[in-house]
Design an enzyme around this catalytic site. Structure first.
Site, PDB file in Angstrom:
ATOM      1  N   ASP A  49       0.843  -1.201   0.000  1.00  0.00           N
ATOM      2  CA  ASP A  49       0.000   0.000   0.000  1.00  0.00           C
ATOM      3  C   ASP A  49       0.879   1.251   0.000  1.00  0.00           C
ATOM      4  O   ASP A  49       1.675   1.463   0.910  1.00  0.00           O
ATOM      5  CB  ASP A  49      -0.875   0.015   1.259  1.00  0.00           C
ATOM      6  CG  ASP A  49      -1.809   1.215   1.279  1.00  0.00           C
ATOM      7  OD1 ASP A  49      -2.858   1.156   0.618  1.00  0.00           O
ATOM      8  OD2 ASP A  49      -1.465   2.234   1.927  1.00  0.00           O
ATOM      9  N   TYR A  54       2.739   9.847   0.018  1.00  0.00           N
ATOM     10  CA  TYR A  54       3.810   9.283   0.850  1.00  0.00           C
ATOM     11  C   TYR A  54       5.208   9.569   0.267  1.00  0.00           C
ATOM     12  O   TYR A  54       6.203   9.331   0.931  1.00  0.00           O
ATOM     13  CB  TYR A  54       3.651   7.758   1.009  1.00  0.00           C
ATOM     14  CG  TYR A  54       2.346   7.293   1.598  1.00  0.00           C
ATOM     15  CD1 TYR A  54       1.477   8.188   2.219  1.00  0.00           C
ATOM     16  CD2 TYR A  54       1.957   5.961   1.540  1.00  0.00           C
ATOM     17  CE1 TYR A  54       0.268   7.759   2.744  1.00  0.00           C
ATOM     18  CE2 TYR A  54       0.762   5.528   2.069  1.00  0.00           C
ATOM     19  CZ  TYR A  54      -0.087   6.435   2.660  1.00  0.00           C
ATOM     20  OH  TYR A  54      -1.282   5.996   3.171  1.00  0.00           O
ATOM     21  N   LYS A  79      -2.769   5.976  -4.239  1.00  0.00           N
ATOM     22  CA  LYS A  79      -3.891   6.893  -3.977  1.00  0.00           C
ATOM     23  C   LYS A  79      -3.564   8.292  -4.486  1.00  0.00           C
ATOM     24  O   LYS A  79      -2.393   8.684  -4.510  1.00  0.00           O
ATOM     25  CB  LYS A  79      -4.153   6.990  -2.465  1.00  0.00           C
ATOM     26  CG  LYS A  79      -4.030   5.681  -1.721  1.00  0.00           C
ATOM     27  CD  LYS A  79      -4.325   5.796  -0.245  1.00  0.00           C
ATOM     28  CE  LYS A  79      -3.941   4.526   0.485  1.00  0.00           C
ATOM     29  NZ  LYS A  79      -2.530   4.431   0.860  1.00  0.00           N
ATOM     30  N   HIS A 112      -7.725   9.317  -2.125  1.00  0.00           N
ATOM     31  CA  HIS A 112      -7.119   9.169  -0.794  1.00  0.00           C
ATOM     32  C   HIS A 112      -7.995   9.744   0.318  1.00  0.00           C
ATOM     33  O   HIS A 112      -8.155   9.148   1.378  1.00  0.00           O
ATOM     34  CB  HIS A 112      -5.754   9.874  -0.799  1.00  0.00           C
ATOM     35  CG  HIS A 112      -4.831   9.447   0.304  1.00  0.00           C
ATOM     36  ND1 HIS A 112      -3.465   9.461   0.176  1.00  0.00           N
ATOM     37  CD2 HIS A 112      -5.067   9.003   1.555  1.00  0.00           C
ATOM     38  CE1 HIS A 112      -2.915   9.034   1.305  1.00  0.00           C
ATOM     39  NE2 HIS A 112      -3.869   8.757   2.156  1.00  0.00           N
ATOM     40  N   GLN A 164     -10.930   2.173   1.924  1.00  0.00           N
ATOM     41  CA  GLN A 164      -9.856   2.058   2.913  1.00  0.00           C
ATOM     42  C   GLN A 164     -10.125   3.064   4.027  1.00  0.00           C
ATOM     43  O   GLN A 164     -10.167   4.271   3.781  1.00  0.00           O
ATOM     44  CB  GLN A 164      -8.489   2.328   2.251  1.00  0.00           C
ATOM     45  CG  GLN A 164      -7.349   2.104   3.224  1.00  0.00           C
ATOM     46  CD  GLN A 164      -5.956   2.284   2.634  1.00  0.00           C
ATOM     47  OE1 GLN A 164      -5.157   3.075   3.141  1.00  0.00           O
ATOM     48  NE2 GLN A 164      -5.633   1.559   1.583  1.00  0.00           N
ATOM     49  N   SER A 191      -4.065   1.856   9.649  1.00  0.00           N
ATOM     50  CA  SER A 191      -3.671   1.936  11.073  1.00  0.00           C
ATOM     51  C   SER A 191      -4.292   0.762  11.847  1.00  0.00           C
ATOM     52  O   SER A 191      -4.868   0.949  12.927  1.00  0.00           O
ATOM     53  CB  SER A 191      -4.077   3.274  11.697  1.00  0.00           C
ATOM     54  OG  SER A 191      -3.585   4.356  10.925  1.00  0.00           O
ATOM     55  N   LYS A 233       2.005  -1.248   8.962  1.00  0.00           N
ATOM     56  CA  LYS A 233       3.321  -0.758   8.520  1.00  0.00           C
ATOM     57  C   LYS A 233       4.355  -1.122   9.577  1.00  0.00           C
ATOM     58  O   LYS A 233       4.088  -1.028  10.780  1.00  0.00           O
ATOM     59  CB  LYS A 233       3.264   0.773   8.353  1.00  0.00           C
ATOM     60  CG  LYS A 233       4.626   1.432   8.168  1.00  0.00           C
ATOM     61  CD  LYS A 233       5.148   2.012   9.464  1.00  0.00           C
ATOM     62  CE  LYS A 233       6.592   2.435   9.389  1.00  0.00           C
ATOM     63  NZ  LYS A 233       7.079   2.963  10.688  1.00  0.00           N
ATOM     64  N   ARG A 239       9.251  -7.667  12.672  1.00  0.00           N
ATOM     65  CA  ARG A 239       7.804  -7.452  12.765  1.00  0.00           C
ATOM     66  C   ARG A 239       7.074  -7.780  11.457  1.00  0.00           C
ATOM     67  O   ARG A 239       5.868  -8.022  11.473  1.00  0.00           O
ATOM     68  CB  ARG A 239       7.525  -6.004  13.173  1.00  0.00           C
ATOM     69  CG  ARG A 239       7.811  -5.765  14.634  1.00  0.00           C
ATOM     70  CD  ARG A 239       7.524  -4.342  15.022  1.00  0.00           C
ATOM     71  NE  ARG A 239       7.571  -4.170  16.457  1.00  0.00           N
ATOM     72  CZ  ARG A 239       7.594  -2.987  17.046  1.00  0.00           C
ATOM     73  NH1 ARG A 239       7.568  -1.880  16.306  1.00  0.00           N
ATOM     74  NH2 ARG A 239       7.625  -2.905  18.359  1.00  0.00           N
TER      75      ARG A 239
HETATM   76  N1  LIG Z   1      -5.888   5.928   3.497  1.00  0.00           N
HETATM   77  C1  LIG Z   1      -5.420   6.698   4.457  1.00  0.00           C
HETATM   78  O1  LIG Z   1      -5.849   7.845   4.668  1.00  0.00           O
HETATM   79  C2  LIG Z   1      -4.349   6.157   5.370  1.00  0.00           C
HETATM   80  C3  LIG Z   1      -4.061   6.806   6.582  1.00  0.00           C
HETATM   81  C4  LIG Z   1      -3.073   6.254   7.415  1.00  0.00           C
HETATM   82  C5  LIG Z   1      -2.402   5.098   7.013  1.00  0.00           C
HETATM   83  N2  LIG Z   1      -2.675   4.511   5.804  1.00  0.00           N
HETATM   84  C6  LIG Z   1      -1.961   3.275   5.352  1.00  0.00           C
HETATM   85  O2  LIG Z   1      -2.082   2.287   6.351  1.00  0.00           O
HETATM   86  C7  LIG Z   1      -0.791   1.840   6.756  1.00  0.00           C
HETATM   87  C8  LIG Z   1      -0.789   1.414   8.201  1.00  0.00           C
HETATM   88  O3  LIG Z   1      -1.223   2.445   9.055  1.00  0.00           O
HETATM   89  P1  LIG Z   1      -0.230   3.256  10.027  1.00  0.00           P
HETATM   90  O4  LIG Z   1       1.139   3.222   9.499  1.00  0.00           O
HETATM   91  O5  LIG Z   1      -0.893   4.551  10.281  1.00  0.00           O
HETATM   92  O6  LIG Z   1      -0.329   2.471  11.421  1.00  0.00           O
HETATM   93  P2  LIG Z   1      -0.168   0.959  11.901  1.00  0.00           P
HETATM   94  O7  LIG Z   1       0.206   0.060  10.804  1.00  0.00           O
HETATM   95  O8  LIG Z   1      -1.380   0.639  12.729  1.00  0.00           O
HETATM   96  O9  LIG Z   1       1.020   1.071  12.947  1.00  0.00           O
HETATM   97  C9  LIG Z   1       2.341   1.318  12.563  1.00  0.00           C
HETATM   98  C10 LIG Z   1       3.150   1.518  13.846  1.00  0.00           C
HETATM   99  O10 LIG Z   1       3.104   0.343  14.645  1.00  0.00           O
HETATM  100  C11 LIG Z   1       4.436  -0.160  14.857  1.00  0.00           C
HETATM  101  N3  LIG Z   1       4.345  -1.611  14.704  1.00  0.00           N
HETATM  102  C12 LIG Z   1       4.313  -2.337  13.551  1.00  0.00           C
HETATM  103  N4  LIG Z   1       4.202  -3.649  13.813  1.00  0.00           N
HETATM  104  C13 LIG Z   1       4.162  -3.775  15.166  1.00  0.00           C
HETATM  105  C14 LIG Z   1       4.052  -4.882  16.040  1.00  0.00           C
HETATM  106  N5  LIG Z   1       3.960  -6.119  15.584  1.00  0.00           N
HETATM  107  N6  LIG Z   1       4.042  -4.628  17.393  1.00  0.00           N
HETATM  108  C15 LIG Z   1       4.133  -3.378  17.858  1.00  0.00           C
HETATM  109  N7  LIG Z   1       4.232  -2.282  17.081  1.00  0.00           N
HETATM  110  C16 LIG Z   1       4.251  -2.477  15.736  1.00  0.00           C
HETATM  111  C17 LIG Z   1       5.288   0.509  13.822  1.00  0.00           C
HETATM  112  O11 LIG Z   1       6.582   0.744  14.337  1.00  0.00           O
HETATM  113  P3  LIG Z   1       7.900   0.113  13.626  1.00  0.00           P
HETATM  114  O12 LIG Z   1       7.984   0.733  12.260  1.00  0.00           O
HETATM  115  O13 LIG Z   1       8.987   0.535  14.565  1.00  0.00           O
HETATM  116  O14 LIG Z   1       7.678  -1.371  13.593  1.00  0.00           O
HETATM  117  C18 LIG Z   1       4.590   1.840  13.593  1.00  0.00           C
HETATM  118  O15 LIG Z   1       4.988   2.769  14.573  1.00  0.00           O
HETATM  119  C19 LIG Z   1       0.090   3.060   6.456  1.00  0.00           C
HETATM  120  O16 LIG Z   1       1.447   2.740   6.463  1.00  0.00           O
HETATM  121  C20 LIG Z   1      -0.465   3.473   5.117  1.00  0.00           C
HETATM  122  O17 LIG Z   1       0.022   2.620   4.101  1.00  0.00           O
HETATM  123  C21 LIG Z   1      -3.651   5.016   4.992  1.00  0.00           C
END
Ligand SMILES: NC(=O)c1ccc[n+]([C@@H]2O[C@H](COP(=O)([O-])OP(=O)(O)OC[C@H]3O[C@@H](n4cnc5c(N)ncnc54)[C@H](OP(=O)(O)O)[C@@H]3O)[C@@H](O)[C@H]2O)c1
Length: 271
Positions: A49, A54, A79, A112, A164, A191, A233, A239
């Site tokens: 993704d 980004y 997006k 997006h 999404q 997230s 992510k 991880r």
């Molecule tokens: N469409 C939208 O508007 C939108 C908005 C936000 C995000 N997104 C997409 O969704 C993806 C994921 O969301 P996100 O990055 O916001 O949050 P997330 O995936 O819920 O959380 C990422 C965070 O959790 C940590 N982490 C990862 N695996 C872990 C585990 N097994 N145990 C503990 N901590 C862990 C990561 O740190 P480390 O890197 O240190 O492991 C990072 O700080 C984004 O990367 C993006 O591609 C889309």
């Protein structure tokens, strides 16, 4: 919609087959991003993704090429950001994305974030054109609430396959999920581990102990067990494996209920 339990479990929606686990790449950049993408694909991830916003599409493309996976075996989502929702801007952004990724097309192109100052009809028109012109194999939306999903459905001349949205155990997206599915769209949780917050959760940790899994794995399993796509992510190799090892166990109905009880009306952390 149905899911399949083969090597890369996936959800089908309106003709698209989307792997249930993908790698989120927000805030990964440059070499670090390219190497996480490569490593994830080598480990068995088949879904990445990204987004124009980004600023990492070149790096995602680099990681993809380095992994040497056949193009048709990987599902790439990108997006178009909310400042580019006028038709001309939208098309330029989408074409820029495939140029940066060095791909002929992406598998899924999403709006997006909605922008109320641009008529949705104009943006959906451009989105549909990107599908017809082969820039995207499938199209969808992101951060669309019930009302916007209904509007998008009426305006779109091509099938929409995905919404999404921010989704994890702490927020209640029941209504948006129901409206999306009613329209034939699958749902992707962004997230999905609440930006790492789930790691310290007592309920998820307790359930994790019973299954020999971490709290993050319990959280991701809770979502995929409802046929929701997850895109956690991470920037850490260890991880990547942890987050993908969620298809070898099942949560009980009582455990699912205990996790559902963690949701609160103001549980969003991003949107
Ligand atoms: N469409 C939208 O508007 C939108 C908005 C936000 C995000 N997104 C997409 O969704 C993806 C994921 O969301 P996100 O990055 O916001 O949050 P997330 O995936 O819920 O959380 C990422 C965070 O959790 C940590 N982490 C990862 N695996 C872990 C585990 N097994 N145990 C503990 N901590 C862990 C990561 O740190 P480390 O890197 O240190 O492991 C990072 O700080 C984004 O990367 C993006 O591609 C889309």
């Amino acid at each position: 919609m149905k899911s399949k339990n083969d090597e890369a479990p996936a959800i089908e929606a309106n003709g698209a087959r989307i792997p249930l686990i993908g790698l989120g790449t927000w805030d990964l950049r440059g070499k670090a991003c390219a190497s996480m993408v490569e490593e994830a694909l080598r480990l068995g991830y088949r879904h990445i993704d990204t987004a124009a916003m980004y600023r990492n599409e070149e790096a995602v493309g680099e990681g993809l090429r380095a992994a040497g996976i056949k193009r048709e075996d990987v599902f790439i989502t990108t997006k178009v950001w909310s400042s580019d929702l006028r038709a001309g801007d939208f098309e330029r952004s989408a074409r820029d994305s495939i140029d940066k990724l060095k791909l002929d097309s992406v598998d899924l192109l999403l709006i997006h974030w909605p922008n109320s100052s641009v008529p949705l009809k104009e943006t959906i028109g451009a989105l549909c054109r990107m599908k017809r012109e082969g820039v995207a194999r499938h199209i969808g939306v992101s951060n669309f609430n019930v009302n916007l999903v209904e509007q998008a459905l009426k305006l779109s001349t091509e099938p929409l396959v995905n919404n999404q949205i921010e989704l994890h155990p702490y927020n209640d997206q029941t209504k948006t999920i129901a409206a999306s599915r009613k329209a034939g769209l699958s749902v992707t949780a962004y997230s999905p581990i609440a930006r790492g917050k789930v790691k310290r959760d007592a309920v998820l940790s307790r359930i994790g102990k019973a299954h020999g899994k971490t709290a993050a794995q319990i959280c991701l399993r809770y979502l995929v067990q409802q046929d929701i796509v997850v895109i956690p992510k991470t920037s850490r190799s260890e991880r990547l494996k942890e987050n993908a090892t969620i298809f070898d166990f099942k949560l009980t109905a009582a455990e699912m209920k205990d996790i559902a009880a963690l949701a609160s009306p103001h549980g969003n952390i991003v949107s």
